[in-house]
Structure formats: structure tokens, C-alpha cells
Design a protein around this motif. Structure first.
Motif, PDB file in Angstrom:
ATOM      1  N   SER A  43     -55.319  -5.086  29.383  1.00 29.97           N
ATOM      2  CA  SER A  43     -55.596  -6.078  28.329  1.00 29.97           C
ATOM      3  C   SER A  43     -57.064  -6.455  28.328  1.00 29.97           C
ATOM      4  N   ASN A  44     -57.922  -5.483  28.213  1.00 30.73           N
ATOM      5  CA  ASN A  44     -59.347  -5.817  28.208  1.00 30.73           C
ATOM      6  C   ASN A  44     -60.068  -5.062  27.104  1.00 30.73           C
ATOM      7  N   SER A  45     -61.391  -5.193  27.084  1.00 31.65           N
ATOM      8  CA  SER A  45     -62.165  -4.604  25.978  1.00 31.65           C
ATOM      9  C   SER A  45     -62.455  -3.127  26.202  1.00 31.65           C
ATOM     10  N   GLY A  46     -62.202  -2.632  27.394  1.00 29.80           N
ATOM     11  CA  GLY A  46     -62.413  -1.199  27.660  1.00 29.80           C
ATOM     12  C   GLY A  46     -63.881  -0.788  27.692  1.00 29.80           C
ATOM     13  N   ILE A  47     -64.762  -1.754  27.919  1.00 26.58           N
ATOM     14  CA  ILE A  47     -66.197  -1.409  27.922  1.00 26.58           C
ATOM     15  C   ILE A  47     -66.641  -1.064  29.346  1.00 26.58           C
ATOM     16  N   ILE A  48     -67.334   0.042  29.471  1.00 21.65           N
ATOM     17  CA  ILE A  48     -68.032   0.323  30.720  1.00 21.65           C
ATOM     18  C   ILE A  48     -69.440  -0.214  30.492  1.00 21.65           C
ATOM     19  N   HIS A  49     -69.676  -1.380  31.077  1.00 23.74           N
ATOM     20  CA  HIS A  49     -70.920  -2.092  30.773  1.00 23.74           C
ATOM     21  C   HIS A  49     -72.131  -1.304  31.253  1.00 23.74           C
ATOM     22  N   GLY A  50     -73.208  -1.449  30.477  1.00 22.07           N
ATOM     23  CA  GLY A  50     -74.414  -0.666  30.746  1.00 22.07           C
ATOM     24  C   GLY A  50     -75.111  -1.058  32.028  1.00 22.07           C
ATOM     25  N   GLY A  51     -74.813  -2.225  32.579  1.00 27.15           N
ATOM     26  CA  GLY A  51     -75.417  -2.649  33.844  1.00 27.15           C
ATOM     27  C   GLY A  51     -76.580  -3.606  33.654  1.00 27.15           C
ATOM     28  N   HIS A  52     -77.101  -3.743  32.421  1.00 26.21           N
ATOM     29  CA  HIS A  52     -78.261  -4.623  32.215  1.00 26.21           C
ATOM     30  C   HIS A  52     -77.870  -6.067  31.907  1.00 26.21           C
ATOM     31  N   HIS A  53     -76.574  -6.308  31.596  1.00 18.84           N
ATOM     32  CA  HIS A  53     -76.179  -7.679  31.242  1.00 18.84           C
ATOM     33  C   HIS A  53     -75.948  -8.573  32.452  1.00 18.84           C
ATOM     34  N   THR A  54     -75.506  -7.975  33.562  1.00 17.02           N
ATOM     35  CA  THR A  54     -75.079  -8.813  34.692  1.00 17.02           C
ATOM     36  C   THR A  54     -76.267  -9.336  35.498  1.00 17.02           C
ATOM     37  N   GLU A  55     -76.104 -10.599  35.943  1.00 16.92           N
ATOM     38  CA  GLU A  55     -77.183 -11.318  36.598  1.00 16.92           C
ATOM     39  C   GLU A  55     -77.553 -10.668  37.926  1.00 16.92           C
ATOM     40  N   PRO A  56     -78.840 -10.724  38.291  1.00 14.21           N
ATOM     41  CA  PRO A  56     -79.249 -10.212  39.604  1.00 14.21           C
ATOM     42  C   PRO A  56     -78.731 -11.130  40.713  1.00 14.21           C
ATOM     43  N   GLY A  57     -78.659 -10.621  41.920  1.00 16.99           N
ATOM     44  CA  GLY A  57     -78.262 -11.442  43.068  1.00 16.99           C
ATOM     45  C   GLY A  57     -76.772 -11.679  43.148  1.00 16.99           C
ATOM     46  N   THR A  58     -75.975 -10.948  42.363  1.00 14.86           N
ATOM     47  CA  THR A  58     -74.521 -11.110  42.440  1.00 14.86           C
ATOM     48  C   THR A  58     -73.900  -9.758  42.774  1.00 14.86           C
ATOM     49  N   LEU A  59     -72.709  -9.828  43.360  1.00 16.21           N
ATOM     50  CA  LEU A  59     -71.961  -8.583  43.616  1.00 16.21           C
ATOM     51  C   LEU A  59     -71.607  -7.924  42.291  1.00 16.21           C
ATOM     52  N   LYS A  60     -71.262  -8.782  41.307  1.00 18.34           N
ATOM     53  CA  LYS A  60     -70.906  -8.263  39.980  1.00 18.34           C
ATOM     54  C   LYS A  60     -72.037  -7.401  39.428  1.00 18.34           C
ATOM     55  N   GLY A  61     -73.264  -7.935  39.545  1.00 14.49           N
ATOM     56  CA  GLY A  61     -74.421  -7.228  39.007  1.00 14.49           C
ATOM     57  C   GLY A  61     -74.637  -5.903  39.714  1.00 14.49           C
ATOM     58  N   GLU A  62     -74.556  -5.944  41.043  1.00 11.48           N
ATOM     59  CA  GLU A  62     -74.812  -4.750  41.849  1.00 11.48           C
ATOM     60  C   GLU A  62     -73.768  -3.663  41.567  1.00 11.48           C
ATOM     61  N   LEU A  63     -72.491  -4.099  41.545  1.00 14.09           N
ATOM     62  CA  LEU A  63     -71.411  -3.110  41.469  1.00 14.09           C
ATOM     63  C   LEU A  63     -71.162  -2.615  40.042  1.00 14.09           C
ATOM     64  N   ALA A  64     -71.587  -3.399  39.050  1.00 11.94           N
ATOM     65  CA  ALA A  64     -71.373  -2.943  37.662  1.00 11.94           C
ATOM     66  C   ALA A  64     -72.204  -1.686  37.399  1.00 11.94           C
ATOM     67  N   TRP A  65     -73.477  -1.708  37.772  1.00 17.98           N
ATOM     68  CA  TRP A  65     -74.324  -0.545  37.508  1.00 17.98           C
ATOM     69  C   TRP A  65     -73.893   0.637  38.394  1.00 17.98           C
ATOM     70  N   ALA A  66     -73.550   0.333  39.662  1.00 18.16           N
ATOM     71  CA  ALA A  66     -73.081   1.413  40.553  1.00 18.16           C
ATOM     72  C   ALA A  66     -71.803   2.024  39.981  1.00 18.16           C
ATOM     73  N   GLY A  67     -70.903   1.174  39.484  1.00 17.89           N
ATOM     74  CA  GLY A  67     -69.638   1.672  38.934  1.00 17.89           C
ATOM     75  C   GLY A  67     -69.874   2.474  37.666  1.00 17.89           C
ATOM     76  N   ASN A  68     -70.735   1.950  36.802  1.00 17.08           N
ATOM     77  CA  ASN A  68     -71.023   2.633  35.527  1.00 17.08           C
ATOM     78  C   ASN A  68     -71.341   4.113  35.761  1.00 17.08           C
ATOM     79  N   GLN A  69     -72.165   4.367  36.767  1.00 16.01           N
ATOM     80  CA  GLN A  69     -72.642   5.744  36.978  1.00 16.01           C
ATOM     81  C   GLN A  69     -71.555   6.692  37.465  1.00 16.01           C
ATOM     82  N   ARG A  70     -70.405   6.124  37.873  1.00 13.53           N
ATOM     83  CA  ARG A  70     -69.339   6.985  38.390  1.00 13.53           C
ATOM     84  C   ARG A  70     -68.308   7.376  37.335  1.00 13.53           C
ATOM     85  N   TRP A  71     -68.350   6.731  36.152  1.00 13.77           N
ATOM     86  CA  TRP A  71     -67.261   6.948  35.192  1.00 13.77           C
ATOM     87  C   TRP A  71     -67.271   8.324  34.538  1.00 13.77           C
ATOM     88  N   VAL A  72     -68.464   8.885  34.306  1.00 15.66           N
ATOM     89  CA  VAL A  72     -68.506  10.190  33.637  1.00 15.66           C
ATOM     90  C   VAL A  72     -67.759  11.210  34.487  1.00 15.66           C
TER      91      VAL A  72
END
Ligand SMILES: Cc1cc2nc3c(=O)[nH]c(=O)nc-3n(C[C@H](O)[C@H](O)[C@H](O)COP(=O)(O)OP(=O)(O)OC[C@H]3O[C@@H](n4cnc5c(N)ncnc54)[C@H](O)[C@@H]3O)c2cc1C
Length: 481
Positions: A43-72
Motif C-alpha cells: 500500500s505505498n507509492s512504489g517510488i524508488i527514491h532518487g536519494g536526494h530528498h532524504t536529510e543528511p545525518g539519518t539512517l533513512k538518508g544513508e540507506l535510501a541512496w544505498a538501496g536505490n542503487q541495488r534495485w536495477v
């Protein structure tokens, strides 16, 4: 004794399960629903976020960009739908432009390629249907869209093919501490296990309390989404974000992987963590805000709506890692961008388990790929005819709106679909304009035949969601002759 028991088969549990099956381990995943992926992960938007929206200094920020690169690679290996369509975050005035500059800087600081600010001319050229009052936008070409439920199914099928034990309909009700590990009570069984991973989504606090932990505390934040008719397909190519506020990413216009347009999600605090209702107020505000971005959008095009609940931890960040209870790990508070981050969260947790003493000896026979299911709608008529010559079930159309054949329904059942939603999310049967008006009875017949049961055994999404009752089941009521 199990080496690891994962509680929860959302995208996080499924990704962890697949990652763990790379090693010589005895791993179990227990899920309270009848199929995996039926919680927030569907039940979500299905977006693989680009990694530039998430704030620095958070786990969310760090792992979003790391995760993004693994989806392809994941999508290539497992055959689910993923497309890098990019995103645009737009500004209507100069104060918005300042926020966009900060977002672009975040992208550059993370070395995310291609993040740049566009002026009005480029915006009109690339996305002519956006509001003409937009004065600037950040282009994020690394963003993508995925079929989130397909991803869950593919991850778990791959994990099962690699030896994972999956138990569905098995809610964890208690966890005891034993002499050499933990004892998980699930679906009437007691399962001794060395490590437990709490990936129970909005119910992670409840599961943590089973071992006496007071944290994490999880609050629910509901998001409503509205799916529009295919008539609007192509109205935008990229996912469109408004300029974010400190509290919200706002209402987005999302071209889904399947080509439909979705608008949402809202963000509303909820007490009931299972509240997935949509509301008139949510719909009205969603369409007002979506129309500000793309004026051609209308509520009259809405064909379906749903809501999901984000699991928000106290400090608004992911809670990942060991706890004060030996062997008990959290993958909790995984709100957005949790789908994006899932592959990176899985890798991080496996490393943490290794640090805690789990023997991570690789299993050389690990099978990383799964066959891509055939979707009649996405192959040529020539290819479909060839398939139909070999298997007549490819010539029998079950869902007319989405062109789904009986062969695809059989394949989905073979791969684990047990409910109408399970079929729908694997094949798209019932997702089109008529919303299952035509194909539901045939899908039910095929599910019933496979289970050697009757139509009244078939549910939409597990117990309590039956579609028809046997006359004899009309409990306590006189059945008219
Ligand atoms: C409206 C909305 C839009 C979003 N959009 C995006 C997006 O575009 N991109 C993005 O990256 N992220 C997005 N997210 C966030 C993303 O959906 C979540 O981060 C992700 O799905 C969390 O996965 P999960 O596995 O932790 O939780 P879930 O998918 O909820 O899985 C938890 C599972 O645990 C099971 N469970 C619970 N209790 C027990 C128990 N006692 N025993 C056994 N099983 C149990 C549940 O049944 C469930 O299946 C969005 C979220 C929402 C709500």
C-alpha cells in the motif's frame, strides 16, 4: 533450532530473508497474513527514491541512496517491474527555489549523478502538462518506480527456492527467552531460534514488548492514494513532487510502473495501526493538491483507492540493529523511504548478525535469479500467438481490461497466490477500469479448483474477507428455498 527467525513478511522481511539464504543457515520467516507483502508493503507509492530528498545525518538518508542503487540488479535477477523514470521537485515561488537548492546540494553531497535545477523552458519541454506557473524544478534522474508487491513476491520466491522456510497465517503471539536462544510462539508452534529479527512493520512495538523491550515506540501515519484511469497514462513521465515542507513530502503525481497515474499519499496520524480506510476529506485534498501540479488531473478519473500506514519511530528515523535482549534485532520504524532502502537494510542487518556471531559461510549453490513471469499485456501479439499454440490457456483471456490470460492465473497460483488479491498483485487481473467486475468469478473458480475447494472458500485477502457464502453457511438464518 533455527539460526534466524524473521517476524514479518513485508518488503523488509522478504529482502532480509533472501539476503540470509546466501549463507549456510536455517532461516524461517513467519507472517501473520495469508500471503507476504499484504501489510504496508503493498500500500505505498512504489517510488524508488532518487536519494536526494532524504536529510543528511539519518539512517533513512544513508540507506535510501544505498538501496536505490541495488534495485536495477534486483529487478534484473528476480524479474519484477522496475523503471528509472526520474523525478521532478517543483517550485512555484522564490522561497520554494531556496528549498530546491538545498535538495540539489544534498544530492551533490551524496555524489548522486545528474541532480540539477531546471528553469521553466526545460520544464515545459520535458513535462508540458505541468502547471505553467512552475518556475523551477530539481531533476532527479536516479528515481524510479517499482511494483512493490511484485518485488515482495519475487524476493520471497527466491528465498524459498534457496531453502527459506516460510510460514504464513502464523502470527507471533509470544517470545520467551531460553537458555541458548529465544522461543518464538507462532501459529500454534513453539520455534527455538538463535536470532530473531523484528520486521513487523506497524506492529514492531508490540513484538518488541513480547521480549520486555519498551522501545521502539511506533506511531501510525496513514497515507491515502488514488489510482487514475489509463486515459491519463503519459500525462507526466517523471514522478512529480511539490516543494516539501519540514513535515511532509506533500502530494505527488506518480506514473506507476504499469503506466497508470497515481496521486497521493496523504499523511495523517492514526491511533488504529490497522486503519487503512480512505476518506472524502483525504480524496478532496489529494485531488486539489495534485491538480495544482498537473491541472489535467480530475477525480472523475479515479478507478481505485487505498491507504497504508507508515510505521513512525520516536525520532522519525529507522531503528535497525541489536537490542538489550540477546539475539533480538529490530528492523523497525521503517517508514518512507523504506521500500527504497529495503535491499540496503537487508545487507546491513546481515552484517550486524555476522558481527553478533552468526556464521556467514556462503552457500555456493545460492540461486540469484528467478524466471520472469509472462505478462500477455507486455508481449507482442505474435509472441502471444506462439505461446497460445503451445498452451491454449494463453488464448483464454480472464481479465479483459488488463489482458490477463488463464495461463498467467495458473502460473500465479503455482507461485503461491492463495487469494484474489494475491492473484491481482501478481497478474493485474482486476486492476483495470472495471475493477474485477468481469474477471472475479473466473479467478475465484480457478483458485477454488486448485485448492479442491468451493467458491465459498475463496477470500479477497485472507480470513474474514470471503466474497460468497454457501447457503448452508448463512448461520442461524432461515435459507429461502
Ligand atoms: C502511503 C505510503 C506510501 C509510501 N510510499 C513509499 C515510496 O514510494 N517509496 C518508499 O521507499 N517507501 C514508501 N513507503 C514506505 C514503505 O511502504 C515502507 O517503508 C515499507 O513497506 C515497510 O515495510 P515493512 O516490511 O517494514 O512493513 P510491512 O510491509 O507492514 O510488513 C510487516 C509485516 O509484518 C507482519 N506482522 C506484523 N505483526 C506480526 C506478528 N505478530 N507475527 C507475524 N507477522 C506479523 C505484517 O502482517 C506485515 O506483513 C510508503 C508508505 C506508505 C504508508
Amino acid at each position: 533450532m533455527k539460526d534466524v527467525t524473521i517476524i514479518g513478511g513485508g518488503v523488509i522481511g522478504c529482502a532480509i530473508a533472501r539476503e540470509l539464504t546466501r549463507y549456510r543457515l536455517d532461516v524461517l520467516l513467519v507472517e501473520s497474513e495469508v500471503e507476504v507483502g499484504f501489510g504496508t508493503s503493498k500500500s505505498n507509492s512504489g517510488i524508488i527514491h532518487g536519494g536526494h530528498h532524504t536529510e543528511p545525518g539519518t539512517l533513512k538518508g544513508e540507506l535510501a541512496w544505498a538501496g536505490n542503487q541495488r534495485w536495477v540488479r534486483l529487478a534484473q535477477e528476480l524479474g519484477f517491474g522496475f523503471r528509472r523514470n526520474g523525478d521532478l521537485t517543483v517550485a512555484f515561488d522564490e522561497s520554494d527555489v531556496e528549498v530546491l537548492e538545498r535538495i540539489a546540494l544534498q544530492g551533490r553531497e551524496r555524489d548522486i549523478p545528474g541532480v540539477e535545477i531546471w528553469g521553466p523552458e526545460r520544464i515545459r519541454l520535458e513535462e508540458p502538462n505541468l502547471n505553467q506557473d512552475i518556475i523551477a524544478a530539481v531533476d532527479g534522474p536516479t528515481a524510479g518506480v517499482v511494483n512493490p508487491y511484485e518485488a515482495c513476491f519475487a524476493l520471497i520466491e527466491c528465498a524459498v527456492a534457496n531453502g527459506l522456510e516460510l510460514r504464513v497465517n502464523a502470527p507471533v503471539t509470544a517470545i520467551e527467552q531460553g537458555a541458548d536462544g529465544l522461543l518464538v510462539h507462532a501459529g500454534g508452534d513453539e520455534i527455538p531460534t538463535r536470532f530473531v529479527i523484528n520486521a513487523a512493520g506497524v506492529h514492531a512495538e508490540k513484538v518488541a514488548r513480547m521480549v520486555g523491550l519498551l522501545e521502539p515506540s511506533i506511531r501510525g501515519r496513514k497515507g491515502e492514494e488514488y489510482l487514475l484511469d489509463k486515459r491519463l497514462a503519459g500525462i507526466v513521465q517523471r514522478t512529480i513532487f511539490p516543494c516539501p515542507t519540514p513535515n511532509s513530502k506533500g502530494i505527488l503525481v506518480i506514473p506507476t510502473f504499469d503506466g497508470t497515474i497515481m496521486v497521493g499519499p496523504t499523511a495523517q496520524a492514526v491511533e488504529d495501526l490497522d486503519d487503512v480506510t480512505t476518506t472524502a476529506v483525504g480524496a478532496a485534498s489529494t485531488f486539489d493538491l495534485a491538480r495544482r501540479l498537473v491541472p489535467g488531473i480530475s477525480e472523475r478519473d479515479c478507478i481505485a483507492e487505498f491507504a497504508g500506514v507508515r510505521a513512525v519511530a520516536a525520532d522519525n528515523d529507522f531503528v535497525i540493529g541489536p537490542t538489550s535482549v540477546a539475539g533480538f534485532f529490530n528492523a523497525a520504524g521503517i517508514q518512507s523511504p523504506g521500500l527504497t532502502a529495503a535491499p540496503a537494510i537487508a545487507e546491513l542487518l546481515v552484517t550486524m548478525l555476522g558481527d553478533a556471531g552468526l556464521d556467514l559461510s556462503p552457500r555456493p549453490e545460492f540461486r540469484r535469479t528467478m524466471p520472469r513471469p509472462v505478462h500477455a499485456a507486455s508481449i507482442s501479439i505474435g509472441e502471444l500467438t506462439e505461446l497460445a499454440e503451445r498452451d491454449r490457456d494463453f488464448a483464454r483471456v480472464v481479465c479483459r481490461c488488463e489482458l490477463v490470460t488463464e495461463a498467467e492465473i495458473h502460473d500465479a497460483i503455482r507461485r503461491g497466490a492463495r487469494t484474489l488479491d494475491g492473484l491481482k498483485f501478481r497478474t493485474r487481473a482486476g486492476m483495470g477500469r472495471c475493477q474485477g467486475g468481469f474477471c472475479t468469478p473466473r479467478c475465484m473458480q480457478l483458485l477454488a479448483a486448485d485448492a479442491d475447494g468451493g467458491m465459498s472458500d475463496i477470500t479477497k485477502r485472507g480470513d474474514g474477507s470471503w466474497l460468497v457464502l454457501d447457503r448452508g453457511d448463512l448461520r442461524g438464518e432461515e435459507v429461502p428455498a
